[in-house]
Design a protein around this motif. Structure first.
Motif, PDB file in Angstrom:
ATOM      1  N   SER A  57     -18.682 -34.963   1.735  1.00  0.00           N
ATOM      2  CA  SER A  57     -19.022 -35.999   0.759  1.00  0.00           C
ATOM      3  C   SER A  57     -18.631 -37.383   1.281  1.00  0.00           C
ATOM      4  CB  SER A  57     -18.337 -35.725  -0.572  1.00  0.00           C
ATOM      5  OG  SER A  57     -16.952 -35.603  -0.382  1.00  0.00           O
TER       6      SER A  57
ATOM      7  N   LEU B  19     -21.342 -39.504   3.309  1.00  0.00           N
ATOM      8  CA  LEU B  19     -22.581 -39.952   2.682  1.00  0.00           C
ATOM      9  C   LEU B  19     -22.794 -41.443   2.900  1.00  0.00           C
ATOM     10  CD1 LEU B  19     -22.415 -37.729  -0.500  1.00  0.00           C
ATOM     11  CD2 LEU B  19     -23.766 -37.407   1.565  1.00  0.00           C
TER      12      LEU B  19
ATOM     13  N   PRO C 188     -22.347 -26.719   3.488  1.00  0.00           N
ATOM     14  CA  PRO C 188     -23.757 -26.325   3.442  1.00  0.00           C
ATOM     15  C   PRO C 188     -24.126 -25.427   4.612  1.00  0.00           C
ATOM     16  CG  PRO C 188     -23.534 -28.671   3.918  1.00  0.00           C
ATOM     17  CD  PRO C 188     -22.166 -28.168   3.598  1.00  0.00           C
TER      18      PRO C 188
ATOM     19  N   SER D 259     -34.926 -23.839   4.861  1.00  0.00           N
ATOM     20  CA  SER D 259     -33.719 -24.452   4.277  1.00  0.00           C
ATOM     21  C   SER D 259     -33.021 -25.325   5.309  1.00  0.00           C
ATOM     22  CB  SER D 259     -32.777 -23.390   3.698  1.00  0.00           C
ATOM     23  OG  SER D 259     -32.457 -22.421   4.655  1.00  0.00           O
TER      24      SER D 259
ATOM     25  N   LEU E 207     -34.610 -28.725   5.192  1.00  0.00           N
ATOM     26  CA  LEU E 207     -34.136 -29.491   4.039  1.00  0.00           C
ATOM     27  C   LEU E 207     -32.729 -30.030   4.292  1.00  0.00           C
ATOM     28  CD1 LEU E 207     -35.375 -27.242   1.095  1.00  0.00           C
ATOM     29  CD2 LEU E 207     -36.209 -29.514   1.710  1.00  0.00           C
ATOM     30  N   LEU E 208     -31.868 -29.179   4.839  1.00  0.00           N
ATOM     31  CA  LEU E 208     -30.491 -29.593   5.099  1.00  0.00           C
ATOM     32  C   LEU E 208     -30.454 -30.735   6.115  1.00  0.00           C
ATOM     33  CD1 LEU E 208     -27.424 -29.343   5.047  1.00  0.00           C
ATOM     34  CD2 LEU E 208     -27.598 -27.359   6.533  1.00  0.00           C
TER      35      LEU E 208
ATOM     36  N   ARG F 167     -32.822 -32.795   7.019  1.00  0.00           N
ATOM     37  CA  ARG F 167     -33.417 -34.012   6.455  1.00  0.00           C
ATOM     38  C   ARG F 167     -32.421 -34.707   5.538  1.00  0.00           C
ATOM     39  NH1 ARG F 167     -38.766 -31.323   4.695  1.00  0.00           N
ATOM     40  NH2 ARG F 167     -39.800 -31.108   6.702  1.00  0.00           N
ATOM     41  N   GLY F 168     -31.682 -33.903   4.768  1.00  0.00           N
ATOM     42  CA  GLY F 168     -30.677 -34.468   3.867  1.00  0.00           C
ATOM     43  C   GLY F 168     -29.593 -35.221   4.631  1.00  0.00           C
ATOM     44  N   LEU F 169     -29.280 -34.761   5.811  1.00  0.00           N
ATOM     45  CA  LEU F 169     -28.249 -35.408   6.621  1.00  0.00           C
ATOM     46  C   LEU F 169     -28.751 -36.687   7.276  1.00  0.00           C
ATOM     47  CD1 LEU F 169     -26.690 -32.247   8.313  1.00  0.00           C
ATOM     48  CD2 LEU F 169     -25.774 -33.577   6.405  1.00  0.00           C
TER      49      LEU F 169
ATOM     50  N   VAL G  78     -30.332 -39.079   5.710  1.00  0.00           N
ATOM     51  CA  VAL G  78     -30.443 -40.165   4.718  1.00  0.00           C
ATOM     52  C   VAL G  78     -29.628 -41.372   5.169  1.00  0.00           C
ATOM     53  CG1 VAL G  78     -29.954 -40.853   2.358  1.00  0.00           C
ATOM     54  CG2 VAL G  78     -30.785 -38.548   2.838  1.00  0.00           C
TER      55      VAL G  78
END
Ligand SMILES: O=C(CO)COP(=O)(O)O
Length: 148
Positions: A14, A17, A131, A138, A141-142, A144-146, A148
């Motif tokens: 977290s 981020l 994660p 999946s 998705l993971l 791509r999320g990283l 950001v």
């Protein structure tokens, strides 16, 4: 895209981020593991996300790591091969806060001699809320999320 994060080994993901100031960020630490029947998919996935992965600290089980080095050109810390304890080494690191995310492309169609080690690693992800993507969709998705 950012893959730089703050420096403590125990820093939760977290804290990695986008709100975290750049100076306080450390590199994301990602574990990459694939069973033999999934190694080609891992190479394809890593090629697709090479831009992100090159900014991260990567750890992999032995044979997966060799292929990522040779075929994708990634800098990867290689642990033992999975059947020789590599999953357990990564799980132990994860348990003390040393891994931020796991991509573990398991082969559900082939029995593995080290099934208990595999389960232990996935369990460690759940215990420590790290994660863990176990298939390509999946994983996309993971990752791509990283980005950001
Ligand atoms: O068996 C594995 C994970 O359980 C993967 O190990 P290798 O990357 O050494 O093939």
């Amino acid at each position: 895209m950012t893959a730089s994060l703050s420096s403590s080994a125990a820093t939760p993901v977290s804290d990695t981020l986008p709100g975290t100031p750049a100076a306080a960020r450390r590199r994301l630490r990602i574990a990459l593991i694939a069973h033999d029947g999934k190694k080609d998919e891992m190479v394809m996935l890593a090629t697709e996300f090479a831009g992100l992965l090159k900014q991260c600290e990567l750890v992999a089980t032995g044979t997966t790591g060799s292929r990522l080095q040779a075929e994708v050109g990634l800098e990867v810390e290689r642990m033992l091969s999975g059947p020789h304890g590599g999953d357990l080494q990564i799980g132990a690191r994860l348990a003390v806060g040393g891994v931020d995310a796991v991509v573990f492309l398991r082969d559900p169609m082939t029995p593995q001699p080290h099934e208990p080690d595999i389960n232990a690693l996935v369990r460690a992800c759940d215990v420590h809320d790290v994660p863990c993507a176990t298939n390509v969709s999946s994983a996309r998705l993971l990752l791509r999320g990283l980005m950001v």
